[in-house]
Design a protein around this motif. Structure first.
Motif, PDB file in Angstrom:
ATOM      1  N   MET A   1      13.729  -0.250  32.967  1.00 45.41           N
ATOM      2  CA  MET A   1      13.951   0.002  34.397  1.00 45.41           C
ATOM      3  C   MET A   1      14.234  -1.328  35.072  1.00 45.41           C
ATOM      4  SD  MET A   1      11.570   2.223  36.988  1.00 45.41           S
ATOM      5  CE  MET A   1      10.131   1.153  36.852  1.00 45.41           C
ATOM      6  N   PRO A   2      15.328  -1.409  35.855  1.00 43.83           N
ATOM      7  CA  PRO A   2      15.669  -2.662  36.524  1.00 43.83           C
ATOM      8  C   PRO A   2      14.557  -3.115  37.448  1.00 43.83           C
ATOM      9  CG  PRO A   2      17.493  -1.099  36.632  1.00 43.83           C
ATOM     10  CD  PRO A   2      16.327  -0.362  36.097  1.00 43.83           C
ATOM     11  N   GLU A   3      14.386  -4.396  37.579  1.00 46.21           N
ATOM     12  CA  GLU A   3      13.302  -4.935  38.401  1.00 46.21           C
ATOM     13  C   GLU A   3      13.850  -5.870  39.469  1.00 46.21           C
ATOM     14  OE1 GLU A   3      10.229  -5.264  34.627  1.00 46.21           O
ATOM     15  OE2 GLU A   3      10.655  -6.990  35.886  1.00 46.21           O
ATOM     16  N   THR A   4      13.218  -5.820  40.625  1.00 44.98           N
ATOM     17  CA  THR A   4      13.435  -6.836  41.646  1.00 44.98           C
ATOM     18  C   THR A   4      12.075  -7.411  41.944  1.00 44.98           C
ATOM     19  OG1 THR A   4      15.263  -5.558  42.581  1.00 44.98           O
ATOM     20  CG2 THR A   4      14.349  -7.317  43.934  1.00 44.98           C
ATOM     21  N   VAL A   5      11.771  -8.541  41.368  1.00 44.68           N
ATOM     22  CA  VAL A   5      10.425  -9.100  41.433  1.00 44.68           C
ATOM     23  C   VAL A   5      10.365 -10.175  42.490  1.00 44.68           C
ATOM     24  CG1 VAL A   5       8.588 -10.205  40.126  1.00 44.68           C
ATOM     25  CG2 VAL A   5      10.155  -8.636  38.982  1.00 44.68           C
ATOM     26  N   SER A   6       9.320 -10.133  43.328  1.00 45.68           N
ATOM     27  CA  SER A   6       9.107 -11.154  44.349  1.00 45.68           C
ATOM     28  C   SER A   6       7.872 -11.937  44.001  1.00 45.68           C
ATOM     29  CB  SER A   6       8.933 -10.513  45.728  1.00 45.68           C
ATOM     30  OG  SER A   6      10.086  -9.791  46.089  1.00 45.68           O
ATOM     31  N   ARG A   7       7.997 -13.242  43.873  1.00 45.22           N
ATOM     32  CA  ARG A   7       6.853 -14.084  43.545  1.00 45.22           C
ATOM     33  C   ARG A   7       6.844 -15.336  44.418  1.00 45.22           C
ATOM     34  NH1 ARG A   7       8.485 -12.917  38.035  1.00 45.22           N
ATOM     35  NH2 ARG A   7       7.013 -11.527  37.033  1.00 45.22           N
ATOM     36  N   GLY A   8       5.718 -16.041  44.337  1.00 46.83           N
ATOM     37  CA  GLY A   8       5.605 -17.345  44.998  1.00 46.83           C
ATOM     38  C   GLY A   8       5.853 -17.250  46.482  1.00 46.83           C
ATOM     39  N   SER A   9       6.788 -18.053  46.993  1.00 45.46           N
ATOM     40  CA  SER A   9       7.065 -18.094  48.424  1.00 45.46           C
ATOM     41  C   SER A   9       8.201 -17.152  48.788  1.00 45.46           C
ATOM     42  CB  SER A   9       7.447 -19.520  48.841  1.00 45.46           C
ATOM     43  OG  SER A   9       8.579 -19.945  48.110  1.00 45.46           O
ATOM     44  N   SER A  10       8.385 -16.097  47.999  1.00 50.18           N
ATOM     45  CA  SER A  10       9.494 -15.177  48.203  1.00 50.18           C
ATOM     46  C   SER A  10       9.142 -14.131  49.230  1.00 50.18           C
ATOM     47  CB  SER A  10       9.833 -14.515  46.871  1.00 50.18           C
ATOM     48  OG  SER A  10       8.715 -13.788  46.415  1.00 50.18           O
ATOM     49  N   ALA A 114      17.060  -2.341  43.599  1.00 45.95           N
ATOM     50  CA  ALA A 114      15.699  -1.843  43.793  1.00 45.95           C
ATOM     51  C   ALA A 114      15.716  -0.341  44.075  1.00 45.95           C
ATOM     52  CB  ALA A 114      15.023  -2.586  44.943  1.00 45.95           C
ATOM     53  N   PHE A 115      16.651   0.101  44.911  1.00 50.03           N
ATOM     54  CA  PHE A 115      16.748   1.523  45.195  1.00 50.03           C
ATOM     55  C   PHE A 115      17.154   2.315  43.954  1.00 50.03           C
ATOM     56  CE2 PHE A 115      16.501   0.329  49.612  1.00 50.03           C
ATOM     57  CZ  PHE A 115      15.918   1.440  50.212  1.00 50.03           C
ATOM     58  N   ALA A 116      18.076   1.756  43.156  1.00 47.92           N
ATOM     59  CA  ALA A 116      18.474   2.432  41.923  1.00 47.92           C
ATOM     60  C   ALA A 116      17.298   2.532  40.962  1.00 47.92           C
ATOM     61  CB  ALA A 116      19.638   1.677  41.276  1.00 47.92           C
ATOM     62  N   SER A 117      16.490   1.481  40.899  1.00 49.43           N
ATOM     63  CA  SER A 117      15.310   1.477  40.040  1.00 49.43           C
ATOM     64  C   SER A 117      14.293   2.520  40.495  1.00 49.43           C
ATOM     65  CB  SER A 117      14.669   0.082  40.051  1.00 49.43           C
ATOM     66  OG  SER A 117      13.482   0.064  39.309  1.00 49.43           O
ATOM     67  N   LEU A 118      14.059   2.589  41.800  1.00 51.32           N
ATOM     68  CA  LEU A 118      13.102   3.560  42.326  1.00 51.32           C
ATOM     69  C   LEU A 118      13.598   4.987  42.097  1.00 51.32           C
ATOM     70  CD1 LEU A 118      10.491   4.171  43.841  1.00 51.32           C
ATOM     71  CD2 LEU A 118      11.754   3.898  45.992  1.00 51.32           C
ATOM     72  N   ARG A 119      14.898   5.225  42.324  1.00 56.48           N
ATOM     73  CA  ARG A 119      15.424   6.567  42.067  1.00 56.48           C
ATOM     74  C   ARG A 119      15.279   6.930  40.594  1.00 56.48           C
ATOM     75  NH1 ARG A 119      17.408  10.683  43.993  1.00 56.48           N
ATOM     76  NH2 ARG A 119      17.506   9.837  46.103  1.00 56.48           N
ATOM     77  N   TYR A 129      15.594  15.101  40.133  1.00 54.67           N
ATOM     78  CA  TYR A 129      14.933  14.967  41.433  1.00 54.67           C
ATOM     79  C   TYR A 129      15.959  14.578  42.495  1.00 54.67           C
ATOM     80  CZ  TYR A 129      11.770  13.283  45.072  1.00 54.67           C
ATOM     81  OH  TYR A 129      11.103  13.092  46.265  1.00 54.67           O
ATOM     82  N   ASP A 130      15.981  15.318  43.595  1.00 52.27           N
ATOM     83  CA  ASP A 130      16.897  14.986  44.685  1.00 52.27           C
ATOM     84  C   ASP A 130      16.177  14.973  46.029  1.00 52.27           C
ATOM     85  OD1 ASP A 130      16.432  17.667  44.929  1.00 52.27           O
ATOM     86  OD2 ASP A 130      18.531  18.291  44.923  1.00 52.27           O
ATOM     87  N   GLY A 131      14.896  14.686  45.993  1.00 48.59           N
ATOM     88  CA  GLY A 131      14.117  14.578  47.217  1.00 48.59           C
ATOM     89  C   GLY A 131      14.164  13.168  47.786  1.00 48.59           C
ATOM     90  N   PRO A 132      13.356  12.887  48.808  1.00 42.30           N
ATOM     91  CA  PRO A 132      13.361  11.560  49.430  1.00 42.30           C
ATOM     92  C   PRO A 132      12.704  10.519  48.537  1.00 42.30           C
ATOM     93  CG  PRO A 132      11.614  12.901  50.365  1.00 42.30           C
ATOM     94  CD  PRO A 132      12.400  13.820  49.455  1.00 42.30           C
ATOM     95  N   LEU A 133      13.173   9.298  48.646  1.00 41.58           N
ATOM     96  CA  LEU A 133      12.537   8.169  47.966  1.00 41.58           C
ATOM     97  C   LEU A 133      11.564   7.544  48.958  1.00 41.58           C
ATOM     98  CD1 LEU A 133      15.643   6.514  46.267  1.00 41.58           C
ATOM     99  CD2 LEU A 133      14.185   8.366  45.413  1.00 41.58           C
ATOM    100  N   THR A 134      10.284   7.752  48.748  1.00 38.43           N
ATOM    101  CA  THR A 134       9.304   7.262  49.714  1.00 38.43           C
ATOM    102  C   THR A 134       8.543   6.072  49.152  1.00 38.43           C
ATOM    103  OG1 THR A 134       7.564   8.767  48.954  1.00 38.43           O
ATOM    104  CG2 THR A 134       9.035   9.574  50.680  1.00 38.43           C
ATOM    105  N   ALA A 135       8.081   5.231  50.049  1.00 40.65           N
ATOM    106  CA  ALA A 135       7.281   4.070  49.701  1.00 40.65           C
ATOM    107  C   ALA A 135       6.095   4.013  50.650  1.00 40.65           C
ATOM    108  CB  ALA A 135       8.115   2.796  49.824  1.00 40.65           C
ATOM    109  N   PRO A 136       4.930   3.512  50.180  1.00 43.55           N
ATOM    110  CA  PRO A 136       4.735   2.851  48.890  1.00 43.55           C
ATOM    111  C   PRO A 136       4.814   3.839  47.727  1.00 43.55           C
ATOM    112  CG  PRO A 136       2.632   3.132  49.993  1.00 43.55           C
ATOM    113  CD  PRO A 136       3.689   3.542  50.981  1.00 43.55           C
TER     114      PRO A 136
END
Length: 236
Positions: A1-10, A114-119, A129-136
């Motif tokens: 699964m593709p990742e968008t990782v935030s670390r440090g001062s990001s 990130a959206f593609a990964s979450l979907r 699945y064709d419902g909403p992508l909710t966060a968290p």
């Protein structure tokens, strides 16, 4: 699964700091709709047959395969969602940002991967699945599936990551903070205290060693908030 990782001062740190300030200033303000906000402010209408809320748990019903493990889980947070901000504050207060991968969703055009990964996680959990992508949304990187998109359950299950990660330095820092102030963001009760209390009170479920017993101020804080009239039945 593709990742968008935030670390440090990001962006994760910036998001957590901003969320902390917002939490302090809007301590008693519920989400205006009473529901989790769709990630990035976008939502695709879902047929009634499709589930929109997933309520898996970490460490509850282990036959389902979800148990605490370092770096196993990925947490999607949305800048547009106040519940995401609340979860981000608790992650920061407990020093758990290094125990799981955190992806911050902005507008779809800004964070398309990130959206593609979450979907992909939602579709792995429910076929077509064709419902909403909710966060968290808390996802299992091992299976690629959504564990939970229910913020109160996510807050409770962070206790499992705390016990597994042995975040002594974070608990030391929190204990020192509570030695100086009655609450985590100062001398007044805020939403951050309520969310942190939910996580700390569920630590015993995962931690037979009784980690909190070593932190006098945290123990007193947990007991004091347990008697506080402003804690709702759901938070209890």
């Amino acid at each position: 699964m593709p990742e968008t990782v935030s670390r440090g001062s990001s962006s994760t740190d910036t998001f957590s700091t901003t969320a902390s300030r917002a939490t302090a200033s809007h301590a008693s303000s519920p989400h205006p709709s009473g529901r989790d906000t769709a990630a990035g402010g976008t939502s695709v209408p879902a047929p009634a047959a499709r589930p929109q809320r997933f309520r898996g748990r970490i460490g509850v019903g282990l036959a389902g395969g979800f148990y605490p493990a370092p770096h196993r889980y990925q947490l999607y947070l949305s800048e547009a969602c106040p519940y995401s901000g609340r979860v981000a504050v608790v992650l920061d207060l407990l020093g758990l940002t290094g125990s799981l991968t955190t992806t911050v969703l902005k507008l779809p055009a800004e964070t398309p991967e990130a959206f593609a990964s979450l979907r992909g996680a939602y579709e792995a959990t429910w076929h077509h699945y064709d419902g909403p992508l909710t966060a968290p949304a808390l996802c299992d990187r091992w299976s690629g599936r959504v564990v939970s998109n229910h913020a109160p359950d996510i807050l409770r299950d962070l206790a499992g990551l705390l016990a597994d990660g042995a975040c002594e330095s974070a608990l030391d820092r929190l204990d020192r903070q509570l030695a100086r102030h009655s609450y985590v963001l100062g001398d007044e009760l805020s939403t951050a205290d309520k969310d942190l209390w939910v996580t700390l009170t569920h630590l015993d479920h995962f931690d037979a060693a009784g980690t909190l017993a070593a932190y006098r101020h945290i123990e007193e804080y947990v007991r004091r908030l347990g008697d506080h009239p402003d804690l709702s039945a759901d938070e209890r």
